[in-house]
Design a protein around this motif. Structure first.
Motif, PDB file in Angstrom:
ATOM      1  N   THR A   1      34.502 -20.159   7.274  1.00  0.00           N
ATOM      2  CA  THR A   1      35.146 -21.280   7.948  1.00  0.00           C
ATOM      3  C   THR A   1      34.219 -22.072   8.839  1.00  0.00           C
ATOM      4  O   THR A   1      34.628 -23.032   9.461  1.00  0.00           O
ATOM      5  N   SER A   2      32.954 -21.673   8.936  1.00  0.00           N
ATOM      6  CA  SER A   2      32.012 -22.408   9.766  1.00  0.00           C
ATOM      7  C   SER A   2      31.861 -23.833   9.259  1.00  0.00           C
ATOM      8  O   SER A   2      31.542 -24.066   8.102  1.00  0.00           O
ATOM      9  N   PRO A   3      32.101 -24.851  10.139  1.00  0.00           N
ATOM     10  CA  PRO A   3      32.022 -26.230   9.686  1.00  0.00           C
ATOM     11  C   PRO A   3      30.618 -26.676   9.331  1.00  0.00           C
ATOM     12  O   PRO A   3      30.429 -27.645   8.622  1.00  0.00           O
ATOM     13  N   THR A   4      29.599 -25.965   9.835  1.00  0.00           N
ATOM     14  CA  THR A   4      28.224 -26.348   9.498  1.00  0.00           C
ATOM     15  C   THR A   4      27.511 -25.163   8.886  1.00  0.00           C
ATOM     16  O   THR A   4      26.385 -24.851   9.205  1.00  0.00           O
ATOM     17  N   GLY A   5      28.209 -24.468   8.017  1.00  0.00           N
ATOM     18  CA  GLY A   5      27.736 -23.189   7.506  1.00  0.00           C
ATOM     19  C   GLY A   5      26.512 -23.243   6.629  1.00  0.00           C
ATOM     20  O   GLY A   5      25.931 -22.227   6.325  1.00  0.00           O
ATOM     21  N   ASN A   6      26.073 -24.424   6.180  1.00  0.00           N
ATOM     22  CA  ASN A   6      24.909 -24.431   5.295  1.00  0.00           C
ATOM     23  C   ASN A   6      23.593 -24.417   6.044  1.00  0.00           C
ATOM     24  O   ASN A   6      22.540 -24.194   5.468  1.00  0.00           O
ATOM     25  N   GLY A   7      23.611 -24.664   7.354  1.00  0.00           N
ATOM     26  CA  GLY A   7      22.386 -24.592   8.141  1.00  0.00           C
ATOM     27  C   GLY A   7      21.328 -25.569   7.689  1.00  0.00           C
ATOM     28  O   GLY A   7      20.143 -25.288   7.755  1.00  0.00           O
ATOM     29  N   ASP A   8      21.741 -26.773   7.236  1.00  0.00           N
ATOM     30  CA  ASP A   8      20.766 -27.728   6.722  1.00  0.00           C
ATOM     31  C   ASP A   8      19.899 -28.332   7.820  1.00  0.00           C
ATOM     32  O   ASP A   8      18.748 -28.635   7.609  1.00  0.00           O
ATOM     33  N   ARG A   9      20.484 -28.559   9.001  1.00  0.00           N
ATOM     34  CA  ARG A   9      19.680 -29.123  10.082  1.00  0.00           C
ATOM     35  C   ARG A   9      18.782 -28.035  10.656  1.00  0.00           C
ATOM     36  O   ARG A   9      19.226 -26.895  10.843  1.00  0.00           O
ATOM     37  N   PRO A  10      17.521 -28.341  10.987  1.00  0.00           N
ATOM     38  CA  PRO A  10      16.577 -27.320  11.462  1.00  0.00           C
ATOM     39  C   PRO A  10      17.107 -26.517  12.638  1.00  0.00           C
ATOM     40  O   PRO A  10      16.960 -25.307  12.682  1.00  0.00           O
ATOM     41  N   ASN A  11      17.720 -27.204  13.613  1.00  0.00           N
ATOM     42  CA  ASN A  11      18.206 -26.502  14.795  1.00  0.00           C
ATOM     43  C   ASN A  11      19.479 -25.716  14.527  1.00  0.00           C
ATOM     44  O   ASN A  11      19.950 -24.980  15.380  1.00  0.00           O
ATOM     45  N   ASP A  12      20.078 -25.929  13.339  1.00  0.00           N
ATOM     46  CA  ASP A  12      21.332 -25.250  13.029  1.00  0.00           C
ATOM     47  C   ASP A  12      21.105 -23.937  12.291  1.00  0.00           C
ATOM     48  O   ASP A  12      22.002 -23.127  12.169  1.00  0.00           O
ATOM     49  N   LEU A  13      19.901 -23.701  11.796  1.00  0.00           N
ATOM     50  CA  LEU A  13      19.629 -22.495  11.022  1.00  0.00           C
ATOM     51  C   LEU A  13      19.429 -21.293  11.940  1.00  0.00           C
ATOM     52  O   LEU A  13      18.614 -21.329  12.858  1.00  0.00           O
ATOM     53  N   ALA A  14      20.183 -20.228  11.698  1.00  0.00           N
ATOM     54  CA  ALA A  14      20.034 -18.987  12.465  1.00  0.00           C
ATOM     55  C   ALA A  14      19.145 -18.004  11.714  1.00  0.00           C
ATOM     56  O   ALA A  14      18.226 -17.421  12.279  1.00  0.00           O
ATOM     57  N   ALA A  15      19.438 -17.821  10.432  1.00  0.00           N
ATOM     58  CA  ALA A  15      18.675 -16.869   9.623  1.00  0.00           C
ATOM     59  C   ALA A  15      18.934 -17.163   8.156  1.00  0.00           C
ATOM     60  O   ALA A  15      19.831 -17.944   7.804  1.00  0.00           O
ATOM     61  N   SER A  16      18.146 -16.534   7.294  1.00  0.00           N
ATOM     62  CA  SER A  16      18.398 -16.630   5.862  1.00  0.00           C
ATOM     63  C   SER A  16      18.168 -15.261   5.239  1.00  0.00           C
ATOM     64  O   SER A  16      17.312 -14.497   5.687  1.00  0.00           O
ATOM     65  N   VAL A  17      18.973 -14.955   4.223  1.00  0.00           N
ATOM     66  CA  VAL A  17      18.892 -13.675   3.522  1.00  0.00           C
ATOM     67  C   VAL A  17      18.700 -13.974   2.043  1.00  0.00           C
ATOM     68  O   VAL A  17      19.622 -14.453   1.378  1.00  0.00           O
ATOM     69  N   ASN A  18      17.490 -13.744   1.550  1.00  0.00           N
ATOM     70  CA  ASN A  18      17.159 -14.070   0.157  1.00  0.00           C
ATOM     71  C   ASN A  18      17.513 -15.520  -0.174  1.00  0.00           C
ATOM     72  O   ASN A  18      18.045 -15.827  -1.242  1.00  0.00           O
ATOM     73  N   GLY A  19      17.248 -16.399   0.793  1.00  0.00           N
ATOM     74  CA  GLY A  19      17.497 -17.821   0.580  1.00  0.00           C
ATOM     75  C   GLY A  19      18.894 -18.274   0.942  1.00  0.00           C
ATOM     76  O   GLY A  19      19.156 -19.475   1.025  1.00  0.00           O
ATOM     77  N   SER A  20      19.821 -17.344   1.158  1.00  0.00           N
ATOM     78  CA  SER A  20      21.182 -17.701   1.564  1.00  0.00           C
ATOM     79  C   SER A  20      21.191 -17.928   3.068  1.00  0.00           C
ATOM     80  O   SER A  20      20.881 -17.024   3.848  1.00  0.00           O
ATOM     81  N   LYS A  21      21.540 -19.150   3.481  1.00  0.00           N
ATOM     82  CA  LYS A  21      21.399 -19.533   4.882  1.00  0.00           C
ATOM     83  C   LYS A  21      22.591 -19.087   5.736  1.00  0.00           C
ATOM     84  O   LYS A  21      23.736 -19.155   5.301  1.00  0.00           O
ATOM     85  N   ILE A  22      22.268 -18.652   6.946  1.00  0.00           N
ATOM     86  CA  ILE A  22      23.274 -18.335   7.966  1.00  0.00           C
ATOM     87  C   ILE A  22      23.090 -19.354   9.078  1.00  0.00           C
ATOM     88  O   ILE A  22      22.013 -19.442   9.672  1.00  0.00           O
ATOM     89  N   SER A  23      24.111 -20.145   9.340  1.00  0.00           N
ATOM     90  CA  SER A  23      23.985 -21.204  10.339  1.00  0.00           C
ATOM     91  C   SER A  23      24.171 -20.661  11.752  1.00  0.00           C
ATOM     92  O   SER A  23      24.735 -19.583  11.960  1.00  0.00           O
ATOM     93  N   MET A  24      23.701 -21.437  12.729  1.00  0.00           N
ATOM     94  CA  MET A  24      23.908 -21.062  14.127  1.00  0.00           C
ATOM     95  C   MET A  24      25.394 -21.057  14.455  1.00  0.00           C
ATOM     96  O   MET A  24      25.849 -20.262  15.274  1.00  0.00           O
TER      97      MET A  24
END
Length: 645
Positions: free
Chosen positions: A33-56
């Motif tokens: 349900t995260s509205p910005t779940g793709n983490g496309d913006r640099p400051n929005d990215l928290a982590a990635s797991v095998n390329g799957s992005k986790i947003s802030m």
């Protein structure tokens, strides 16, 4: 009556175990349900797991849910120190990473969740049931209240079921041998008791002498420890929901909808009213005493059946002091209030009926039923005022948020809080300076407020925040950057830290001396007595305690060495530093396991527990292997956030 009321308070660990069951579900909600779940913006990215992005946004949502979870569990005991000890920031990230890895593994294995599995799982969720049966309207109402659509919720549930299915697959089949069972039985039943002396540095602080040069040197070496943290203050306007109650209009359909969404608040539990006579019997009473007490109970029951006034019998004979003055009347009570044998008998009675003699841990009871209330739900007409009051508060808060959003949207470009306050007819309040962990003036401690305040830039309005007091619109008033202080500014704190630091050295030196004396004297009581030290005992504990040593704390080294000590060599050959204290320990008693107690029932019990333990170990090992092979990257922004505090 107080004697027979069952204690209702659950242990903290049971609450935590239940909470963890729903935690993965909460994390799944954050992922979907995260509205910005793709983490496309640099400051929005928290982590990635095998390329799957986790947003802030996902991370913040997961952290907030875990934070609230533990806050509800520990309540007043939930302090910043405990939060740090629990390492909630890392827990939130670990949960998200585990979810990603398990979901990815499920895809590789071609696992799916069938429609039937999904439907059955949702139907079993109590929140969607009425009288134990799934109710579609309640399902829709509950999701609507949580601002979820069935499609989003069902995808969330499907993801959760897939992760559980992968977990079960990874656990696989394991075998438990007779040798494993016997080793586990020994582990649980071989016990030791240690005698020990503890040296607490706090008791040595008054022996520390403070010299100016030493204090200055200590401060210079540890100046970073006394860094003054970044502080901010805010200006804000509060949209108080109470101010908008009069503007709320209640529609009949909204009243009915609110009532359906909150049926749990209006439930009437099954209740029974009963009176009783208690003939108390001590738990350690012998057969002769129990026989006499039973005979008295039978005599009273016979008199009651013969028609004698039950209240008078209770007044004359009952040992329950709390109810005797009321003729034995206990009033109405629900299931789960009394001990089970008493409860079962009372709920089986119709008004006016007498029970046979009922045995409980407190003695013998004769019970008379005097009333019964069937379980149900209060009709809307009976709780209409309560429903209207709750709905008004809810709608007033929504209206307050809408007003705040209007003010925000109109003034966001200019960042003009004064104009927003004027248009809303509200006064501007100001907080004093506060750190990330301190309360915000009269608004108190609210993590989401502190977090938002420290991200504010000068001249910008923050989006409205829904707080306990209402909805606030705020802007930054002042920011003071973190800096290193002069000694004079923090002298008291430095002196306190200096004493604490040096007291550790003194405590360790005292422990070293006792151990040296003990190796010579061989008698802990004699060596401790000469130094006027207190000798304590752990009491019996088994290997199954793991690294925990009773009355001392967690220590893998001491727990392991305890079972190597013998009568010939009873002294542990090192000082153990545990929870900031220094421990000198010797063997007091060693008890071997009685293998004759390992019967078939115990074997089966151990086989079951060992099977689960081995499966969990296999699961954890395979999950760790997935992590080793995975490309897990943590963004600088999240790394910085996790290192704070």
């Amino acid at each position: 009556m107080l004697d027979i009321v069952r204690a209702k308070q659950k242990s903290m660990f049971i609450k935590l175990a239940f909470a963890i069951i729903i935690l993965s579900f909460v994390i799944g909600y954050a992922m979907l349900t995260s509205p910005t779940g793709n983490g496309d913006r640099p400051n929005d990215l928290a982590a990635s797991v095998n390329g799957s992005k986790i947003s802030m946004e996902e991370y913040r949502s997961a952290y907030s849910n875990i934070y609230n979870l533990y806050q509800n569990i520990y309540r007043d005991q939930f302090t910043p120190a405990l939060e740090k000890q629990l390492n909630l920031k890392r827990q939130a990230l670990q949960q998200l990473v585990d979810q990603r890895l398990l979901a990815q593994e499920g895809e590789k294995l071609g696992m799916e969740v069938s429609k039937k599995e999904l439907v059955d799982a949702i139907a079993k969720i109590p929140a969607f049931q009425e009288n134990g049966v799934f109710n579609k309207q309640r399902y829709v109402d509950v999701l609507s209240y949580q601002r979820l659509t069935p499609d989003v919720f069902e995808e969330m549930q499907r993801n959760d079921l897939l992760v559980k299915k992968v977990g079960d697959y990874l656990r696989g089949e394991v075998s438990v041998s007779d040798e494993d069972i016997e080793a586990e039985f020994r582990k649980q039943n071989e016990k030791v008791n240690l005698a020990f002396v503890r040296f607490a540095p706090a008791l040595f602080e008054d022996k520390v002498e403070i010299k100016e040069e030493a204090l200055k040197e200590f401060f210079q070496q540890n100046q970073e420890q006394f860094r003054i943290p970044e502080k901010v203050s805010i200006r804000y306007i509060l949209f108080d929901p109470a101010s908008y109650v009069d503007q709320v209009k209640l529609e009949q359909q909204d009243i009915e909808k609110y009532y359906r969404r909150h049926l749990d608040q209006f439930e009437i539990p099954e209740q029974v009213r009963a009176s009783h006579v208690l003939i108390r019997v001590a738990r350690d009473a012998d057969k002769e005493v129990r026989k006499k007490k039973r005979a008295l109970a039978e005599k009273i029951l016979a008199e009651a059946k013969a028609g004698k006034d039950f209240a008078k019998l209770a007044t004359k004979y009952s040992d329950d002091k709390a109810s005797v003055a009321k003729g034995g009347d206990l009033g109405y009570f629900t299931r789960g209030t009394m001990v089970k044998s008493f409860e079962d008998a009372a709920f089986a009675l119709k008004p006016g009926e007498l029970s046979d003699i009922v045995t409980s841990p407190f003695g013998f009871h004769i019970i008379k039923g005097s009333g019964y209330i069937e379980a149900g739900v209060k009709p809307l007409e009976d709780v209409l005022d309560e429903v209207k009051q709750g709905l008004r508060k809810e709608l007033a808060r929504q209206l307050a948020y809408e007003k705040a959003m209007d003010a925000y949207n109109i003034n966001r470009k200019a960042g003009d809080l004064d104009a927003a306050a004027k248009s809303a007819g509200l006064e501007i309040s100001e907080s004093g300076l506060f750190t990330r962990d301190e309360p915000v003036g009269t608004l108190g401690s609210q993590p989401e407020l502190n977090s938002a305040a420290f991200t504010l830039q000068q001249g910008a309005l923050a989006r409205p925040l829904n707080l306990k007091q209402g909805v606030i619109l705020m802007t930054l008033k002042e920011r003071q950057e973190s800096r290193l202080p002069e000694l004079a500014e923090v002298r008291k704190a430095v002196e306190k830290a200096f004493r604490r630091d040096k007291s550790v050295e003194l405590a360790q030196a005292a422990a070293d001396k006792l151990l040296a004396d003990l190796k010579t004297a061989g008698d802990l009581n004699a060596a401790a007595g000469a130094a006027k030290l207190k000798v304590e005992e752990t009491g019996d504990f088994a290997r199954s305690y793991g690294d925990f040593v009773p009355r001392i704390g967690q220590s893998a080294d001491l727990a392991k060495q305890a079972f190597t000590l013998t009568e010939e060599k009873p002294v542990a050959d090192q000082i153990f530093e545990i929870n900031g204290k220094f421990i000198v320990a010797v063997l007091k008693k060693h008890s071997t396991a009685d293998m004759a107690q390992l019967d078939d029932a115990k074997r089966e019990e151990l086989r079951t527990s060992l099977t689960k333990k081995k499966q969990d170990e296999v699961y954890r090992a395979k999950l760790d292997e997935l992590k080793k092979k995975a490309q897990i990257e943590i963004s600088p922004a999240l790394a910085s956030l996790m290192n704070e505090g």
